[in-house]
Design an enzyme around this catalytic site. Structure first.
Site, PDB file in Angstrom:
ATOM      1  N   HIS A 180      -7.573  -5.628   0.343  1.00  0.00           N
ATOM      2  CA  HIS A 180      -6.384  -4.816   0.084  1.00  0.00           C
ATOM      3  C   HIS A 180      -5.091  -5.464   0.589  1.00  0.00           C
ATOM      4  O   HIS A 180      -4.023  -4.886   0.429  1.00  0.00           O
ATOM      5  CB  HIS A 180      -6.581  -3.446   0.764  1.00  0.00           C
ATOM      6  CG  HIS A 180      -5.553  -2.418   0.414  1.00  0.00           C
ATOM      7  ND1 HIS A 180      -5.280  -2.046  -0.890  1.00  0.00           N
ATOM      8  CD2 HIS A 180      -4.730  -1.672   1.206  1.00  0.00           C
ATOM      9  CE1 HIS A 180      -4.335  -1.119  -0.885  1.00  0.00           C
ATOM     10  NE2 HIS A 180      -3.987  -0.873   0.372  1.00  0.00           N
TER      11      HIS A 180
ATOM     12  N   ASP B  95     -10.460  -4.933  -4.851  1.00  0.00           N
ATOM     13  CA  ASP B  95      -9.787  -4.174  -3.793  1.00  0.00           C
ATOM     14  C   ASP B  95     -10.450  -2.811  -3.666  1.00  0.00           C
ATOM     15  O   ASP B  95     -10.432  -2.006  -4.602  1.00  0.00           O
ATOM     16  CB  ASP B  95      -8.302  -4.030  -4.136  1.00  0.00           C
ATOM     17  CG  ASP B  95      -7.487  -3.323  -3.051  1.00  0.00           C
ATOM     18  OD1 ASP B  95      -8.082  -2.692  -2.163  1.00  0.00           O
ATOM     19  OD2 ASP B  95      -6.249  -3.407  -3.101  1.00  0.00           O
TER      20      ASP B  95
ATOM     21  N   SER C  44       0.828  -1.202   0.000  1.00  0.00           N
ATOM     22  CA  SER C  44       0.000   0.000   0.000  1.00  0.00           C
ATOM     23  C   SER C  44       0.866   1.258   0.000  1.00  0.00           C
ATOM     24  O   SER C  44       1.662   1.462  -0.913  1.00  0.00           O
ATOM     25  CB  SER C  44      -0.952  -0.047   1.195  1.00  0.00           C
ATOM     26  OG  SER C  44      -1.980   0.901   1.063  1.00  0.00           O
TER      27      SER C  44
END
Length: 267
Positions: A244, A216, A94
């Site tokens: 995610h 996601d 991320s």
């Protein structure tokens, strides 16, 4: 405060190349427990906590330094210099995917490859670019976080994790969010969700794997496809997974994608 303590660095494994794992917002290095051990027999592995997260030294959190992702990228470069041997493969989830990208742009000679898990250069829709959220969506998200951090954590963590068949992972992420210092979390969230690093993508020269779930909430497939088009040295791998955090909810598929990428790049 030395680097080892500041970032709660842990080193394992042995090999001619080093893998450095970096976690996402509200998480810590334990999120790599299903992936990192797979590589310890062939690589030196370095795990750490971003300052302000996990077991890092909270007193080292500098609101000015970490007012942009470049502050974290400078920490990554220090960790590379102190703990890495041989070629470096950076694996970031991320926001850490962007942090690793910025570090590799700054010092490309130190990075042999980047693996970006669930990356997004910008969460906000802009013209033809679809980031997944409107500006108003993000402002509402940040306002809710500011006013009710624990409530936000309890509501958002399950949506971010996904993995409907593994509810224990949603509970784990909720607890991880709730353990984070609220003031630091609010600041880091604003830096994370308002960042726009699309202009940096063409500057990437490091071989890059973009690894995304096919479903996601935070990083839709169209974001991965945009990044793949823009980073000329990239490959795109999409794993079947809701959520995610494919390194937690689909670790076997994630490891397979990373192994394939490393084989293709000769690492």
């Amino acid at each position: 405060m030395n680097l080892l303590q500041r970032n709660n660095v842990s080193v394992a494994g042995n090999g001619p190349a080093t893998m450095i794992f970096s976690h996402g917002f509200g998480c810590d290095q334990t999120m790599w427990r299903y992936v990192a051990p797979t590589f310890e027999g062939r690589y030196r592995t370095v795990l750490f906590d971003l300052v302000g997260s996990g077991g890092s030294d909270l007193a080292s959190y500098d609101y000015q330094k970490y007012g942009s992702l470049h502050g974290y990228a400078s920490d990554v470069l220090q960790i590379v210099e102190a703990f890495a041997t041989g070629p470096v493969i950076f694996i970031g989830h991320s926001v850490s995917a962007t942090i690793g990208m910025l570090a590799a742009i700054e010092a490309p000679q130190r990075f042999a490859a980047n693996v970006m898990v669930g990356p997004s250069p910008s969460f906000i829709n802009d013209g033809d670019y679809v980031g997944g959220f409107s500006q108003a969506d993000i402002e509402d998200l940040l306002e809710t976080l500011e006013n009710n951090f624990l409530g936000w954590s309890s509501a958002m963590a399950p949506a971010i994790m996904g993995a409907p068949e593994q509810p224990q992972l949603s509970a784990e992420l909720t607890n991880s969010f709730c353990r984070t210092d609220p003031d630091i979390a609010k600041h880091f969230a604003r830096v994370t969700f308002l960042a726009d690093h699309r202009a940096d993508l063409p500057r990437v020269t490091t071989p890059t794997l973009i690894l995304q779930s096919d479903d996601d909430l935070l990083a839709p497939v169209c974001v991965g496809e945009y990044m793949h088009r823009t980073i000329r040295t990239s490959r795109l791998a999409i794993v079947k997974n809701i959520g995610h955090c494919p390194h937690l909810s689909a670790p076997s598929a994630s490891v397979d994608a990373i192994e394939s990428f490393l084989h293709e790049t000769g690492l």
